[in-house]
Design a protein around this motif. Structure first.
Motif, PDB file in Angstrom:
ATOM      1  N   ASP A   1       0.841  -1.200   0.000  1.00  0.00           N
ATOM      2  CA  ASP A   1       0.000   0.000   0.000  1.00  0.00           C
ATOM      3  C   ASP A   1       0.879   1.254   0.000  1.00  0.00           C
ATOM      4  OD1 ASP A   1       0.983  -0.134   2.530  1.00  0.00           O
ATOM      5  OD2 ASP A   1      -0.930  -0.332   3.558  1.00  0.00           O
TER       6      ASP A   1
ATOM      7  N   LEU B   1      10.587   3.644  -0.809  1.00  0.00           N
ATOM      8  CA  LEU B   1      11.178   4.862  -1.384  1.00  0.00           C
ATOM      9  C   LEU B   1      12.116   5.516  -0.365  1.00  0.00           C
ATOM     10  CD1 LEU B   1       8.046   6.414  -3.167  1.00  0.00           C
ATOM     11  CD2 LEU B   1      10.069   5.481  -4.299  1.00  0.00           C
TER      12      LEU B   1
ATOM     13  N   GLN C   1       0.019  14.062  -6.424  1.00  0.00           N
ATOM     14  CA  GLN C   1      -0.763  12.827  -6.396  1.00  0.00           C
ATOM     15  C   GLN C   1      -0.331  11.980  -7.581  1.00  0.00           C
ATOM     16  OE1 GLN C   1      -4.196  15.382  -7.344  1.00  0.00           O
ATOM     17  NE2 GLN C   1      -5.092  13.568  -8.282  1.00  0.00           N
TER      18      GLN C   1
HETATM   19  C1  LIG Z   1      -0.968  -5.062  -7.898  1.00  0.00           C
HETATM   20  C2  LIG Z   1      -1.198  -3.899  -6.978  1.00  0.00           C
HETATM   21  C3  LIG Z   1      -1.740  -4.127  -5.729  1.00  0.00           C
HETATM   22  C4  LIG Z   1      -1.957  -3.052  -4.868  1.00  0.00           C
HETATM   23  N1  LIG Z   1      -2.487  -3.319  -3.647  1.00  0.00           N
HETATM   24  C5  LIG Z   1      -2.747  -2.286  -2.812  1.00  0.00           C
HETATM   25  C6  LIG Z   1      -3.316  -2.498  -1.528  1.00  0.00           C
HETATM   26  O1  LIG Z   1      -3.586  -3.633  -1.128  1.00  0.00           O
HETATM   27  N2  LIG Z   1      -3.558  -1.424  -0.750  1.00  0.00           N
HETATM   28  C7  LIG Z   1      -3.290  -0.135  -1.170  1.00  0.00           C
HETATM   29  O2  LIG Z   1      -3.534   0.820  -0.438  1.00  0.00           O
HETATM   30  N3  LIG Z   1      -2.728   0.103  -2.372  1.00  0.00           N
HETATM   31  C8  LIG Z   1      -2.466  -0.937  -3.199  1.00  0.00           C
HETATM   32  N4  LIG Z   1      -1.914  -0.687  -4.429  1.00  0.00           N
HETATM   33  C9  LIG Z   1      -1.628   0.712  -4.804  1.00  0.00           C
HETATM   34  C10 LIG Z   1      -0.139   1.034  -4.674  1.00  0.00           C
HETATM   35  O3  LIG Z   1       0.332   0.741  -3.410  1.00  0.00           O
HETATM   36  C11 LIG Z   1       0.078   2.506  -5.013  1.00  0.00           C
HETATM   37  O4  LIG Z   1       1.183   2.600  -5.834  1.00  0.00           O
HETATM   38  C12 LIG Z   1       0.383   3.378  -3.847  1.00  0.00           C
HETATM   39  O5  LIG Z   1      -0.703   3.260  -3.017  1.00  0.00           O
HETATM   40  C13 LIG Z   1       0.639   4.816  -4.315  1.00  0.00           C
HETATM   41  O6  LIG Z   1      -0.589   5.364  -4.756  1.00  0.00           O
HETATM   42  P1  LIG Z   1      -0.804   6.760  -5.419  1.00  0.00           P
HETATM   43  O7  LIG Z   1      -0.366   6.815  -6.820  1.00  0.00           O
HETATM   44  O8  LIG Z   1      -2.213   7.074  -5.166  1.00  0.00           O
HETATM   45  O9  LIG Z   1       0.222   7.668  -4.562  1.00  0.00           O
HETATM   46  P2  LIG Z   1       0.177   9.178  -4.226  1.00  0.00           P
HETATM   47  O10 LIG Z   1       0.419   9.283  -2.774  1.00  0.00           O
HETATM   48  O11 LIG Z   1      -1.024   9.863  -4.815  1.00  0.00           O
HETATM   49  O12 LIG Z   1       1.486   9.675  -5.044  1.00  0.00           O
HETATM   50  C14 LIG Z   1       2.020  10.974  -4.873  1.00  0.00           C
HETATM   51  C15 LIG Z   1       3.447  10.984  -5.323  1.00  0.00           C
HETATM   52  O13 LIG Z   1       4.225  10.032  -4.584  1.00  0.00           O
HETATM   53  C16 LIG Z   1       5.216   9.455  -5.448  1.00  0.00           C
HETATM   54  N5  LIG Z   1       4.943   8.009  -5.659  1.00  0.00           N
HETATM   55  C17 LIG Z   1       3.794   7.323  -5.393  1.00  0.00           C
HETATM   56  N6  LIG Z   1       3.938   6.026  -5.736  1.00  0.00           N
HETATM   57  C18 LIG Z   1       5.197   5.896  -6.226  1.00  0.00           C
HETATM   58  C19 LIG Z   1       5.942   4.840  -6.782  1.00  0.00           C
HETATM   59  N7  LIG Z   1       5.405   3.604  -6.906  1.00  0.00           N
HETATM   60  N8  LIG Z   1       7.207   5.064  -7.199  1.00  0.00           N
HETATM   61  C20 LIG Z   1       7.763   6.308  -7.104  1.00  0.00           C
HETATM   62  N9  LIG Z   1       7.108   7.368  -6.610  1.00  0.00           N
HETATM   63  C21 LIG Z   1       5.849   7.164  -6.181  1.00  0.00           C
HETATM   64  C22 LIG Z   1       5.091  10.188  -6.796  1.00  0.00           C
HETATM   65  O14 LIG Z   1       5.960  11.302  -6.767  1.00  0.00           O
HETATM   66  C23 LIG Z   1       3.636  10.624  -6.784  1.00  0.00           C
HETATM   67  O15 LIG Z   1       3.395  11.743  -7.608  1.00  0.00           O
HETATM   68  C24 LIG Z   1      -1.649  -1.738  -5.284  1.00  0.00           C
HETATM   69  C25 LIG Z   1      -1.100  -1.505  -6.539  1.00  0.00           C
HETATM   70  C26 LIG Z   1      -0.888  -2.575  -7.377  1.00  0.00           C
HETATM   71  C27 LIG Z   1      -0.306  -2.286  -8.737  1.00  0.00           C
END
Ligand SMILES: Cc1cc2nc3c(=O)[nH]c(=O)nc-3n(C[C@H](O)[C@H](O)[C@H](O)COP(=O)(O)OP(=O)(O)OC[C@H]3O[C@@H](n4cnc5c(N)ncnc54)[C@H](O)[C@@H]3O)c2cc1C
Length: 258
Positions: A94, A102, A119
């Protein structure tokens, strides 16, 4: 200055999104993947600060193999190097697990400034930047539309309802980029060619010192639903007076928007 940018790869907003059979995720088959647009603002800002102050720009992305193409796009814009965080344990984590990975990658880099998008388009949690600041024990300024860096400090403008706020923060800090911060450049052909030779280091959970327990999601997506199908278009018959009256009636009684 060493500037680290967190870059997320997200589905292109023009892609047709379909829900996967598990009802909790998207079917990736037809999706075109891009750098999250807010992260493009962050990369552009990092490059502009580097151009003024010197230093280096390091990109970090957590994601599966395809995340490398997002990193290559940022390298083609002009970033110096990139780190790809890849591990099966990251795939179901999550926002907290994402931020932990990170932070573990960013901490040893000794960054003067960490830039993120406000976001990640698609997930839209807006949680990772705050979690990252907390885990790195750094100050945070959100939704930046202007960043000036001088004398170990950053002056950051934020857009708030009806006004602009100006904040000052010590560096290092985590700052998240809002639309309006800049106009991201297109990668030049020279940049694209140069990006092919730049290093992308890959790190897994063990290399970051994270065990499975740090990455177990505390929240999970329970269900994902597409928007309701759009109702069929209704043609209003009659002369213009009748049409206007009927349109007003429908907007008032059925759509309930006036
Ligand atoms: C197969 C799969 C299963 C998942 N399961 C879950 C789950 O069980 N529970 C859950 O809550 N989420 C889950 N997710 C979502 C995943 O964890 C998201 O990538 C994470 O929650 C970030 O979401 P966001 O883009 O809304 O981040 P935000 O907080 O909106 O991102 C803001 C900023 O943070 C940085 N950022 C965010 N993500 C990344 C990254 N991956 N790499 C580098 N910088 C980053 C970037 O600068 C971005 O602009 C899952 C995703 C996948 C693909």
């Amino acid at each position: 200055m060493k500037i680290v940018v967190a870059v997320k790869q997200v589905p292109d907003t023009e892609s047709r999104i379909r829900i996967a059979p598990d009802g909790r995720s998207i079917a990736e088959g037809e999706v075109n993947w891009i750098v999250s647009p807010y992260d493009e603002f962050a990369i552009e800002e990092a490059l502009r600060i580097k151009e003024k102050k010197g230093g280096e720009v390091v990109l970090v992305s957590l994601g599966p193999d395809r995340a490398q193409s997002a990193l290559r796009s940022g390298l083609a814009m002009g970033a110096d190097s990139a780190i790809h965080l890849k591990d099966p344990l990251f795939e179901a984590t999550d926002t907290l697990g994402t931020a932990r990975a990170l932070a573990a990658a960013i901490k040893p880099l000794g960054a003067d400034l960490v830039l993120t998008g406000q976001q990640g388009v698609g997930g839209d949690n807006s949680q990772v930047p705050g979690l990252l600041a907390e885990l790195l024990d750094l100050p945070q300024v959100t939704v930046a539309v202007k960043i000036e860096v001088a004398d170990g400090k950053a002056t950051v403008e934020r857009e708030v309802e009806g006004a602009h706020e100006t904040w000052e923060t010590s560096l290092p800090a985590v700052v998240s980029a809002q639309k309006g911060l800049n106009e991201p450049r297109y990668a030049s052909l020279k940049g694209i060619m140069a990006a092919k030779k730049k290093t992308i280091e890959t790190k897994d959970a063990a290399a970051l010192g994270l065990d499975a327990s740090a990455l177990v999601p505390k929240v999970r997506v329970a269900a994902l639903e597409g928007p309701p199908a759009r109702p069929a278009v209704r043609m209003i018959e009659g002369d213009p007076d009748t049409q206007v009256k009927e349109l007003l009636r429908l907007l008032h009684e059925e759509a309930k928007i006036i």
